[in-house]
Design an enzyme around this catalytic site. Structure first.
Site, short mmCIF file in Angstrom:
data_model
loop_
_atom_site.label_atom_id
_atom_site.label_comp_id
_atom_site.label_asym_id
_atom_site.label_seq_id
_atom_site.Cartn_x
_atom_site.Cartn_y
_atom_site.Cartn_z
N ASN A 7 26.10 -11.20 42.71
CA ASN A 7 25.66 -10.37 41.60
C ASN A 7 26.11 -11.05 40.30
O ASN A 7 27.16 -10.73 39.75
CB ASN A 7 26.25 -8.96 41.73
CG ASN A 7 25.68 -7.98 40.73
OD1 ASN A 7 25.05 -8.36 39.74
ND2 ASN A 7 25.90 -6.71 40.97
N ARG A 68 21.21 -10.46 43.37
CA ARG A 68 20.68 -9.54 42.37
C ARG A 68 20.04 -10.36 41.26
O ARG A 68 20.66 -11.27 40.70
CB ARG A 68 21.79 -8.67 41.77
CG ARG A 68 21.27 -7.74 40.67
CD ARG A 68 22.38 -7.21 39.81
NE ARG A 68 21.86 -6.38 38.73
CZ ARG A 68 22.45 -6.25 37.54
NH1 ARG A 68 23.57 -6.90 37.29
NH2 ARG A 68 21.93 -5.49 36.61
N HIS A 157 18.29 -1.70 36.00
CA HIS A 157 19.19 -0.87 36.82
C HIS A 157 18.46 -0.21 37.99
O HIS A 157 18.93 0.78 38.55
CB HIS A 157 19.88 0.22 35.97
CG HIS A 157 20.81 -0.32 34.92
ND1 HIS A 157 20.80 0.14 33.63
CD2 HIS A 157 21.75 -1.30 34.98
CE1 HIS A 157 21.71 -0.52 32.92
NE2 HIS A 157 22.29 -1.40 33.73
N ARG A 218 25.02 -3.17 22.74
CA ARG A 218 23.60 -3.17 22.38
C ARG A 218 23.27 -1.91 21.61
O ARG A 218 23.76 -0.82 21.93
CB ARG A 218 22.72 -3.27 23.62
CG ARG A 218 22.94 -4.52 24.45
CD ARG A 218 22.03 -4.53 25.67
NE ARG A 218 22.46 -5.51 26.66
CZ ARG A 218 22.51 -5.29 27.96
NH1 ARG A 218 22.14 -4.12 28.45
NH2 ARG A 218 22.91 -6.24 28.78
N GLU A 360 25.67 -1.33 44.00
CA GLU A 360 24.52 -2.23 44.01
C GLU A 360 24.62 -3.25 45.13
O GLU A 360 23.61 -3.62 45.74
CB GLU A 360 24.41 -2.95 42.66
CG GLU A 360 23.99 -2.04 41.52
CD GLU A 360 24.01 -2.75 40.18
OE1 GLU A 360 23.10 -2.52 39.37
OE2 GLU A 360 24.96 -3.53 39.93
#
Length: 377
Positions: A7, A68, A157, A218, A360
């Protein structure tokens, strides 16, 4: 099947060695770790090679590698086996996720060089959102611009959101693929997704991960004219990218992107921390209210991701904005140290509010084993 899950991010690589042990019913963690790219002068390929050799030395060579990948563009709607063409396509999408996609491609090439012939699978964050209808994914820009560039809402996501919905269905005793939910994945990067009958129908992140919620660094939603203003005042495109992606969000409001530090400042009454909590939770609450409409009334609102799972303050602040709609927080449940899936709303809440741990790596391991059609012990 033993699956090594990679990942990669812009600054680090998380890796798990998983035993899938009967997909999708089990997924044991045999080994895990994190590598900071900046800590090693060998470059990404050399650093990853060292990790792979350590895994092989201590646990033997895995049966497969699952990656990922943040951005799959319009090309990939489901996991795919990694080939040289797939790697080239992932690199070509780097303009939409320049740091993340490059890391994924580097990992795939390094693994192929060290273990040629070992199956590798790419699992895309954007795949889950390919079900978003055109009226929700299309930006209102001229047709020639839309056709010349990949301008649409892709969403991110997706791996986390899909798993959270599947786990919530089990928790709520609902049939697979039946859940209507609003899922908030809140970490340093944050997004919220409208899920109707188990499928994504809208999401806050857009063509890139910059749109939507107030995030760690962000800005999320803003007036596009601000970009024109900064460019007109002499900023370069690189300057604007750095400001909006790396120096905005919680960092710009509170002086830090760490929600734990912000929470401590909030309780002290620090103005910047208070503003950061209010602005970020208000933005999320607006999206939750809108997406409740989009799914025709949710069976649950789900918090997942690092902040979503661990910040009682952030959950409480968000639900306070939603009080006029009948959302009611159970203060004791929200403050509890309980782990696993749990309900943090009262029995009288208009909608159940759940906390669902994100994993994940588990989802990537399961997708990898499922695609390869094997369950080796």
């Amino acid at each position: 099947m033993r699956v090594l899950v990679l990942n990669p991010g812009s600054s680090s690589l998380k890796y798990h060695l998983r035993e899938t042990a009967g997909v999708p019913t089990g997924n044991a963690v045999l080994h895990s770790g994190q590598l900071e790219w900046a800590d090693d002068q060998q470059g990404r390929g050399g650093s990853l090679r060292r990790v792979l050799l350590e895994v092989e030395r201590d646990f033997g060579r895995p049966d497969a590698i699952g990656h990922r990948v943040v951005h799959g563009g319009e090309s990939y709607t489901s996991p795919v086996s990694v080939t040289s063409d797939v790697i080239a396509m992932i690199r070509s999408l780097g303009t939409l996720a320049p740091l993340h996609n490059a890391s994924s491609a580097d990992c795939m090439e390094a693994a192929a060089d060290l273990w040629p012939g070992l199956p590798q699978v790419a699992v895309f964050d954007t795949s889950f959102h390919r079900s978003i209808p055109d009226f929700a994914s299309r930006y209102a820009v001229p047709e020639n611009a839309y056709m010349a560039h990949p301008i649409r809402r892709y969403g991110f996501h997706g791996i986390s959101v899909e798993l959270a919905c599947r786990d919530a269905e089990g928790f709520l005793a609902k049939p697979n693929g039946s859940l209507n939910a609003v899922v908030a994945h809140i970490g340093n990067g944050a997004s919220v997704t409208a899920v109707k009958a188990g499928r994504s129908v809208d999401t806050s992140m857009g063509m890139t991960p910059l749109e939507g919620l107030v995030m760690g660094t962000r800005c999320g939603d803003l007036d596009p004219a601000l970009v024109l203003l900064m460019l007109g005042e002499g900023a370069t495109a690189s300057d604007v990218d750095d400001i909006l992606n790396h120096r905005s969000g919680l960092l710009s409001l509170a002086g830090t992107a760490d929600m734990r530090t912000i929470a401590a400042g909030f309780h002290r009454g620090d103005p910047g921390a208070v503003l950061a909590v209010q602005a970020s939770s208000y933005r999320l609450a607006k999206y939750i209210a809108a997406y409740a409409m989009a799914v025709g009334g949710p069976d649950a609102v789900i918090f997942t991701g690092g902040i979503g799972e661990n910040s009682a303050l952030y959950r409480a602040a968000t639900l306070e904005w939603l009080r006029p709609l009948g959302y009611a927080l159970d203060e004791d449940a929200n403050q509890s140290d309980q782990t696993g899936i749990r309900t943090v709303s009262t029995t009288g809440s208009a909608v159940p509010v759940l906390v669902v741990p994100s994993d994940e790596e588990r989802a990537i391991a399961e997708s990898t084993a499922s695609l390869l059609g094997s369950d080796k012990k």
